[in-house]
Design a protein around this motif. Structure first.
Motif, short mmCIF file in Angstrom:
data_model
loop_
_atom_site.label_atom_id
_atom_site.label_comp_id
_atom_site.label_asym_id
_atom_site.label_seq_id
_atom_site.Cartn_x
_atom_site.Cartn_y
_atom_site.Cartn_z
N TRP A 238 40.30 43.34 39.99
CA TRP A 238 40.05 44.88 39.77
C TRP A 238 39.62 45.17 39.03
CZ3 TRP A 238 42.51 49.05 37.85
CH2 TRP A 238 42.07 50.24 38.76
N LEU A 239 40.47 44.49 38.15
CA LEU A 239 40.08 44.89 36.36
C LEU A 239 38.96 44.59 36.47
CD1 LEU A 239 43.25 45.06 34.20
CD2 LEU A 239 42.21 47.28 34.76
N TRP A 240 38.89 43.01 36.27
CA TRP A 240 37.50 43.34 36.00
C TRP A 240 36.00 42.81 36.48
CZ3 TRP A 240 37.01 39.14 31.79
CH2 TRP A 240 35.89 38.25 32.22
N ASN A 241 36.73 43.90 37.77
CA ASN A 241 35.21 44.64 38.60
C ASN A 241 34.97 45.84 38.03
OD1 ASN A 241 33.86 42.07 39.18
ND2 ASN A 241 35.14 41.92 40.56
N HIS A 242 36.23 46.58 37.23
CA HIS A 242 35.78 48.12 37.21
C HIS A 242 34.46 48.65 37.18
CE1 HIS A 242 37.73 51.80 36.11
NE2 HIS A 242 38.94 51.74 37.31
N ARG A 243 34.05 49.44 36.99
CA ARG A 243 33.19 50.34 36.55
C ARG A 243 33.75 50.61 35.30
NH1 ARG A 243 32.11 55.66 35.94
NH2 ARG A 243 34.01 55.73 36.61
N LEU A 244 34.68 51.32 34.81
CA LEU A 244 34.72 51.89 33.45
C LEU A 244 35.48 50.11 32.72
CD1 LEU A 244 34.84 54.13 31.16
CD2 LEU A 244 37.39 54.89 32.80
N PHE A 245 36.55 49.63 33.10
CA PHE A 245 37.08 48.69 32.44
C PHE A 245 36.41 47.29 32.03
CE2 PHE A 245 40.47 51.77 33.61
CZ PHE A 245 41.04 52.73 32.74
N GLY A 246 36.07 46.96 33.37
CA GLY A 246 35.40 45.14 33.47
C GLY A 246 34.00 45.74 32.68
N PRO A 247 33.23 46.19 32.27
CA PRO A 247 32.34 46.01 30.75
C PRO A 247 32.87 45.24 29.96
CG PRO A 247 31.39 47.60 31.77
CD PRO A 247 33.07 47.37 32.47
N SER A 248 33.84 46.42 29.12
CA SER A 248 34.74 45.37 27.99
C SER A 248 35.48 44.73 27.51
CB SER A 248 35.97 46.87 27.48
OG SER A 248 34.75 48.17 27.49
N LEU A 249 36.18 43.82 29.22
CA LEU A 249 37.01 42.95 29.58
C LEU A 249 35.70 42.23 29.42
CD1 LEU A 249 39.56 44.16 31.86
CD2 LEU A 249 40.25 43.83 29.30
N ARG A 250 34.96 42.03 29.69
CA ARG A 250 33.72 40.88 29.75
C ARG A 250 33.04 40.30 28.55
NH1 ARG A 250 32.81 43.41 35.14
NH2 ARG A 250 31.38 44.88 34.77
N ASN A 251 32.62 41.73 27.74
CA ASN A 251 32.70 41.58 26.57
C ASN A 251 33.52 40.51 25.68
OD1 ASN A 251 30.30 42.68 27.33
ND2 ASN A 251 30.48 45.14 26.47
N TRP A 252 34.82 41.69 25.63
CA TRP A 252 36.10 40.47 24.54
C TRP A 252 35.68 39.34 25.66
CZ3 TRP A 252 37.41 42.06 20.48
CH2 TRP A 252 38.89 41.77 20.19
N ALA A 253 35.84 38.22 26.46
CA ALA A 253 35.45 37.67 26.94
C ALA A 253 34.93 36.35 26.14
CB ALA A 253 35.69 37.09 28.75
N GLN A 254 33.12 36.96 25.88
CA GLN A 254 32.03 36.61 26.05
C GLN A 254 32.46 36.13 24.56
OE1 GLN A 254 29.05 38.71 27.95
NE2 GLN A 254 29.41 37.81 29.35
N GLY A 255 33.35 36.60 23.62
CA GLY A 255 33.45 35.93 22.19
C GLY A 255 33.86 37.30 21.59
N GLY A 256 34.79 37.95 22.04
CA GLY A 256 35.30 39.42 21.58
C GLY A 256 34.25 40.79 20.88
N LYS A 257 33.49 40.65 22.06
CA LYS A 257 31.48 41.21 21.35
C LYS A 257 32.80 42.64 22.25
CE LYS A 257 28.60 37.90 22.66
NZ LYS A 257 27.49 37.05 23.30
N VAL A 258 32.63 43.87 20.94
CA VAL A 258 32.18 45.17 21.90
C VAL A 258 30.98 46.11 20.91
CG1 VAL A 258 33.73 46.99 20.29
CG2 VAL A 258 34.57 45.18 20.05
#
Length: 144
Positions: free
Chosen positions: A74-94
């Protein structure tokens, strides 16, 4: 001198990835409670200046990944929180937007501190800490 392949008796098989053991139910329950608490704090951080949203969402995702696959998805696919999580998982990107948002909220918090704190050293310490976090944050890579 010719190289000869080693015989089968000297070849060491690659290590296999150990399968994680399921956590005991009390640990899983505590991690789920921690994930929900962090999620609530992160949601409050969207509204309350100075309360860090991203840190709490990252901690919620960490705890959910170990205790509740449903909450993690749910968090991973969330509209607001998901993009930040996915970016962080791809090398700590912000994202740049997140950096500007954090800078704006920390600036607002610094102004509030300057006008409301009775001891100047408290405001100086808090503002100095926020400045260090901002320097670190702006040095993070951005997603392409």
């Amino acid at each position: 001198m010719a190289l000869t392949p080693p015989d089968d008796s000297t070849v060491v098989p690659p290590p296999t990835e150990p399968t994680p053991q399921p956590l005991p139910w009390p640990v899983r329950w505590l991690l789920q409670a921690f994930a929900v608490l962090c999620l609530v704090m992160g949601a409050m951080g969207v509204i309350v200046p100075g309360l860090p949203t991203t840190v709490f969402i990252l901690m919620a995702a960490w705890a959910a990944a170990r205790s509740s696959p449903r909450l993690y998805r749910w968090l991973w696919n969330h509209r607001l929180f998901g993009p930040s999580l996915r970016n962080w998982a791809q090398g700590g990107k912000v994202s740049r937007r997140a950096k500007w948002s954090a800078a704006l909220m920390m600036s607002l918090s610094a102004v509030v501190l300057l006008f409301t704190v009775s001891r100047p050293w408290i405001a100086a310490f808090a503002i100095g800490s926020m400045a260090c976090v901002l320097v670190w944050l702006w040095r993070r890579p951005e997603p392409s």
